[in-house]
Design a protein around this motif. Structure first.
Motif, PDB file in Angstrom:
ATOM      1  N   PRO A  92      -0.615 -14.812 -11.135  1.00  0.00           N
ATOM      2  CA  PRO A  92      -0.136 -13.360 -10.543  1.00  0.00           C
ATOM      3  C   PRO A  92      -0.576 -13.253  -9.071  1.00  0.00           C
ATOM      4  CG  PRO A  92      -0.874 -13.076 -12.675  1.00  0.00           C
ATOM      5  CD  PRO A  92      -1.217 -14.524 -12.329  1.00  0.00           C
ATOM      6  N   TYR A  93      -1.459 -13.701  -8.722  1.00  0.00           N
ATOM      7  CA  TYR A  93      -2.323 -13.369  -7.327  1.00  0.00           C
ATOM      8  C   TYR A  93      -1.624 -14.442  -6.534  1.00  0.00           C
ATOM      9  CZ  TYR A  93      -6.021 -10.571  -8.985  1.00  0.00           C
ATOM     10  OH  TYR A  93      -6.610  -9.687  -9.701  1.00  0.00           O
ATOM     11  N   ALA A  94      -1.194 -15.573  -6.812  1.00  0.00           N
ATOM     12  CA  ALA A  94      -0.489 -16.691  -6.096  1.00  0.00           C
ATOM     13  C   ALA A  94       0.732 -16.260  -5.643  1.00  0.00           C
ATOM     14  CB  ALA A  94      -0.519 -17.924  -6.637  1.00  0.00           C
ATOM     15  N   VAL A  95       1.729 -15.568  -6.602  1.00  0.00           N
ATOM     16  CA  VAL A  95       2.990 -14.992  -6.276  1.00  0.00           C
ATOM     17  C   VAL A  95       2.847 -13.984  -5.325  1.00  0.00           C
ATOM     18  CG1 VAL A  95       4.777 -13.595  -7.327  1.00  0.00           C
ATOM     19  CG2 VAL A  95       3.673 -15.711  -8.608  1.00  0.00           C
ATOM     20  N   ALA A  96       1.916 -12.967  -5.760  1.00  0.00           N
ATOM     21  CA  ALA A  96       1.571 -11.834  -4.904  1.00  0.00           C
ATOM     22  C   ALA A  96       1.148 -12.331  -3.158  1.00  0.00           C
ATOM     23  CB  ALA A  96       0.328 -11.174  -5.181  1.00  0.00           C
ATOM     24  N   ALA A  97       0.455 -13.598  -3.136  1.00  0.00           N
ATOM     25  CA  ALA A  97       0.183 -14.041  -1.707  1.00  0.00           C
ATOM     26  C   ALA A  97       1.414 -14.356  -1.007  1.00  0.00           C
ATOM     27  CB  ALA A  97      -0.801 -15.209  -1.902  1.00  0.00           C
ATOM     28  N   ILE A  98       2.106 -15.143  -1.883  1.00  0.00           N
ATOM     29  CA  ILE A  98       3.560 -15.533  -1.126  1.00  0.00           C
ATOM     30  C   ILE A  98       4.486 -14.480  -0.835  1.00  0.00           C
ATOM     31  CG2 ILE A  98       5.455 -16.884  -1.763  1.00  0.00           C
ATOM     32  CD1 ILE A  98       4.034 -18.770  -3.687  1.00  0.00           C
ATOM     33  N   PHE A  99       4.553 -13.665  -1.576  1.00  0.00           N
ATOM     34  CA  PHE A  99       5.447 -12.246  -1.230  1.00  0.00           C
ATOM     35  C   PHE A  99       4.938 -11.629  -0.267  1.00  0.00           C
ATOM     36  CE2 PHE A  99       8.678 -11.043  -4.736  1.00  0.00           C
ATOM     37  CZ  PHE A  99       8.997 -12.390  -5.317  1.00  0.00           C
ATOM     38  N   THR A 100       3.584 -11.691  -0.041  1.00  0.00           N
ATOM     39  CA  THR A 100       2.829 -10.498   1.041  1.00  0.00           C
ATOM     40  C   THR A 100       3.090 -11.126   2.325  1.00  0.00           C
ATOM     41  OG1 THR A 100       1.002 -10.129  -0.413  1.00  0.00           O
ATOM     42  CG2 THR A 100       0.788 -10.000   2.067  1.00  0.00           C
ATOM     43  N   VAL A 101       3.242 -12.514   2.519  1.00  0.00           N
ATOM     44  CA  VAL A 101       3.660 -13.255   3.598  1.00  0.00           C
ATOM     45  C   VAL A 101       5.131 -13.086   3.960  1.00  0.00           C
ATOM     46  CG1 VAL A 101       3.692 -15.413   4.859  1.00  0.00           C
ATOM     47  CG2 VAL A 101       1.666 -14.947   3.264  1.00  0.00           C
ATOM     48  N   ILE A 102       5.813 -13.137   2.877  1.00  0.00           N
ATOM     49  CA  ILE A 102       7.457 -13.064   3.169  1.00  0.00           C
ATOM     50  C   ILE A 102       7.855 -11.743   3.480  1.00  0.00           C
ATOM     51  CG2 ILE A 102       9.395 -13.018   1.876  1.00  0.00           C
ATOM     52  CD1 ILE A 102       8.583 -15.434   0.108  1.00  0.00           C
ATOM     53  N   ILE A 103       7.185 -10.679   2.850  1.00  0.00           N
ATOM     54  CA  ILE A 103       7.499  -9.447   3.266  1.00  0.00           C
ATOM     55  C   ILE A 103       7.238  -8.996   4.661  1.00  0.00           C
ATOM     56  CG2 ILE A 103       7.145  -7.008   2.699  1.00  0.00           C
ATOM     57  CD1 ILE A 103       9.212  -8.464   0.899  1.00  0.00           C
ATOM     58  N   ALA A 104       6.017  -9.669   4.985  1.00  0.00           N
ATOM     59  CA  ALA A 104       5.301  -9.458   6.276  1.00  0.00           C
ATOM     60  C   ALA A 104       6.325  -9.866   7.470  1.00  0.00           C
ATOM     61  CB  ALA A 104       4.160 -10.102   6.485  1.00  0.00           C
ATOM     62  N   ILE A 105       6.798 -11.124   6.992  1.00  0.00           N
ATOM     63  CA  ILE A 105       7.959 -11.685   8.118  1.00  0.00           C
ATOM     64  C   ILE A 105       8.991 -10.855   8.157  1.00  0.00           C
ATOM     65  CG2 ILE A 105       9.268 -13.762   8.442  1.00  0.00           C
ATOM     66  CD1 ILE A 105       7.109 -15.427   7.282  1.00  0.00           C
ATOM     67  N   LEU A 106       9.631 -10.494   7.171  1.00  0.00           N
ATOM     68  CA  LEU A 106      10.757  -9.581   7.247  1.00  0.00           C
ATOM     69  C   LEU A 106      10.618  -8.300   7.843  1.00  0.00           C
ATOM     70  CD1 LEU A 106      12.183 -10.253   3.340  1.00  0.00           C
ATOM     71  CD2 LEU A 106      12.942 -11.177   5.800  1.00  0.00           C
ATOM     72  N   SER A 107       9.570  -7.864   7.490  1.00  0.00           N
ATOM     73  CA  SER A 107       9.204  -6.424   8.076  1.00  0.00           C
ATOM     74  C   SER A 107       9.038  -6.638   9.773  1.00  0.00           C
ATOM     75  CB  SER A 107       7.919  -5.864   7.693  1.00  0.00           C
ATOM     76  OG  SER A 107       7.366  -4.491   8.058  1.00  0.00           O
ATOM     77  N   GLU A 108       8.371  -7.858  10.089  1.00  0.00           N
ATOM     78  CA  GLU A 108       7.975  -7.857  11.457  1.00  0.00           C
ATOM     79  C   GLU A 108       9.200  -8.141  12.058  1.00  0.00           C
ATOM     80  OE1 GLU A 108       4.946  -8.708  14.574  1.00  0.00           O
ATOM     81  OE2 GLU A 108       5.021  -7.876  12.434  1.00  0.00           O
ATOM     82  N   ARG A 109      10.193  -8.795  11.674  1.00  0.00           N
ATOM     83  CA  ARG A 109      11.561  -9.172  12.189  1.00  0.00           C
ATOM     84  C   ARG A 109      12.337  -8.043  12.464  1.00  0.00           C
ATOM     85  NH1 ARG A 109      13.207 -15.245  10.082  1.00  0.00           N
ATOM     86  NH2 ARG A 109      11.369 -16.217  10.795  1.00  0.00           N
TER      87      ARG A 109
END
Length: 496
Positions: free
Chosen positions: A323-340
């Motif tokens: 669960p934490y590994a998936v959360a870490a991946i999603f956190t980075v992906i969403i951060a990139i999308l939000s930034e762009r």
């Protein structure tokens, strides 16, 4: 160097063009920073990222590990050895957040009046000592005292780092960096499960139970990193030794019309009061309040929740990792999308909705289907962590005035962690193994988060519209030098 004034000229051009300035979240178009000093912006940003983010991420990873490893320690016999009965274990979780909440704003005020290079490693050294001492606690009273002071000593790290990053990066760039920093929280959960599984085999070494070694070894690791941190934490761009003079001038120019980061602002209590009187600062705080309860109940109780699905203690330690590994991946992906996209609210709503699905699965799944319930924990983690990262970075981008922003950031964490205080009392032994009380509260809080985010989104859009009207009526933003003075400036467009 003759080329340096050219940077200022380009910034001034951005200041004069109010229509352009108001139409973009960043006040000065990136095209205005075209390499007049031979400096390329993207390599410079990568340099800043590599110098600033890894050290800060390590600090937060150890901070989150030292606060949440109590859940792993419980599976290794903490409650039994300290003769905890009934809900006394929950009291050890609650008292941590009382210390945390009480000292967040004072700690950020100390940061503003000292320096990050001194203050952040000192905080880490302090909580490392306390974390290690938890491993030698002999009774409940001693453990409660240690947990309280762990909260006190950790309280200044996150709000301090959020403020610190806002002094290096443009407002459109802060969320991605804060999200990467916050991803350490989910990594701490993953590493915590792996560490606890391995340390569990040390039971009996030195006559100590396994849970004691979890606190001692992870606390000693924190102490070692804290000493090293005095050498790799830097202050602000004006004094950072890894920057050249042209790089300092370039960073100063790119921040000048985007935020107050280049202002020389003395601490004043009136700026603290300005944050307390701004309704948006309270909405940011309530946004984290509605996320902190599901965040901390998940991080503190996930090993127990998984064990109640008929897994052994060792299996539960390892099963906390996915669960934490998936959360870490999603956190980075969403951060990139939000930034762009330069959007915040839509991603918070989407991620919180994903977490809501996770809790619906947990609440509706019978004990005969532990695998399905386990999937619910993955959905919950994958939604909670990226949503929380955006919530925490929002005030850093939208509050101007250095002391006001430092106060607003601390307010956000303080108000937010009141939700964590409540959350620590919800997963009571009597509600095992379905945990209806805790899961229901988490679900309800996530629904409130959707409501709060919608209200804040509408308010920010309304204020941006009013600023555009002021520009249309001839008002010019910024001071005489083009620098934004506060978030009421017409050139300061709120990120939504």
């Amino acid at each position: 160097m003759s080329t340096l004034p050219e940077v200022s000229e380009k910034v001034d051009l951005g200041h004069q063009n109010n229509d352009s300035k108001v139409s973009n979240t960043s006040l000065v178009s990136d095209e205005l920073y075209t390499n007049p000093t031979g400096i390329n912006e993207k390599p410079l940003l990568r340099k800043l990222d590599w110098k600033l983010l890894p050290p800060l991420t390590i600090l937060y990873l150890l901070s989150f590990l030292d606060r949440s490893n109590v859940g792993n320690a419980k599976l290794e016999g903490l409650d039994k050895d300290l003769n905890m009965t009934g809900n006394q274990y929950l009291a050890t979780l609650t008292i941590y957040f009382i210390g945390y909440v009480l000292f967040e704003i004072p700690c950020n005020i100390v940061l503003k009046r000292t320096t990050p290079k001194l203050w952040l490693p000192t905080l880490m050294l302090s909580w490392g000592i306390v974390a290690t001492l938890m491993g030698i606690s002999q009774n409940l009273a001693g453990f409660l005292v240690a947990r309280f002071f762990l909260g006190v000593t950790e309280s200044g790290l996150f709000p301090g780092v959020v403020f610190y990053l806002s002094m290096w990066y443009k407002r459109t760039e802060t969320h991605y960096r804060i999200a990467l920093f916050f991803s350490a929280a989910s990594l701490a959960g993953a590493f915590g499960g792996i560490f606890a599984y391995g340390i569990g085999f040390m039971k009996g070494v030195g006559g100590l139970n396994g849970w004691r070694w979890i606190f001692i070894l992870e606390g000693l690791l924190t102490l070692v990193i804290a000493v090293i941190a005095y050498f790799f934490i830097h202050n602000y761009p004006s004094t950072a030794p890894f920057l050249t003079e042209p790089e300092r001038a370039y960073i100063h120019a790119r921040l000048k019309n985007d935020s107050d980061a280049t202002n020389s602002e003395e601490f004043a209590w009136s700026n603290v009061l300005a944050a307390l009187k701004d309704y948006k600062c309270w909405l940011y705080g309530f946004g984290f309040h509605t996320m902190s309860l599901p965040l901390y109940t998940l991080s503190l109780f996930l090993p127990t929740i998984i064990k109640s699905l008929n897994y052994t203690a060792a299996q539960a330690q390892l099963l906390t990792v996915p669960p934490y590994a998936v959360a870490a991946i999603f956190t980075v992906i969403i951060a990139i999308l939000s930034e762009r996209t330069h959007k915040r609210a839509p991603f918070i709503i989407g991620c919180s909705s994903l977490a809501i699905i996770g809790y619906i699965i947990l609440l509706s799944t019978p004990p005969t289907k532990p695998g399905v319930a386990y999937v619910g924990t993955i959905f919950a983690a994958a939604g909670i962590y990226p949503s929380t990262a955006i919530v925490l970075s929002w005030p850093a981008a939208n509050v101007s005035g250095q002391s006001k922003r430092a106060t607003a950031t601390a307010m956000t964490i303080t108000i937010g962690n009141l939700g964590a205080v409540l959350g620590t009392q919800l997963y009571r032994p009597a509600t095992s193994p379905r945990w209806f009380l805790g899961h229901s509260f988490a679900l309800g809080y996530l629904c409130l988060n959707l409501l709060n985010t919608g209200i804040l989104w509408a308010c920010l859009n309304r204020e941006n519209a009013r600023k555009r009207e002021r520009v249309a009526n001839g008002e010019v933003g910024g001071g005489e030098d083009g620098t934004v003075k506060n978030d009421d400036d017409v050139g300061f467009i709120f990120q939504t």
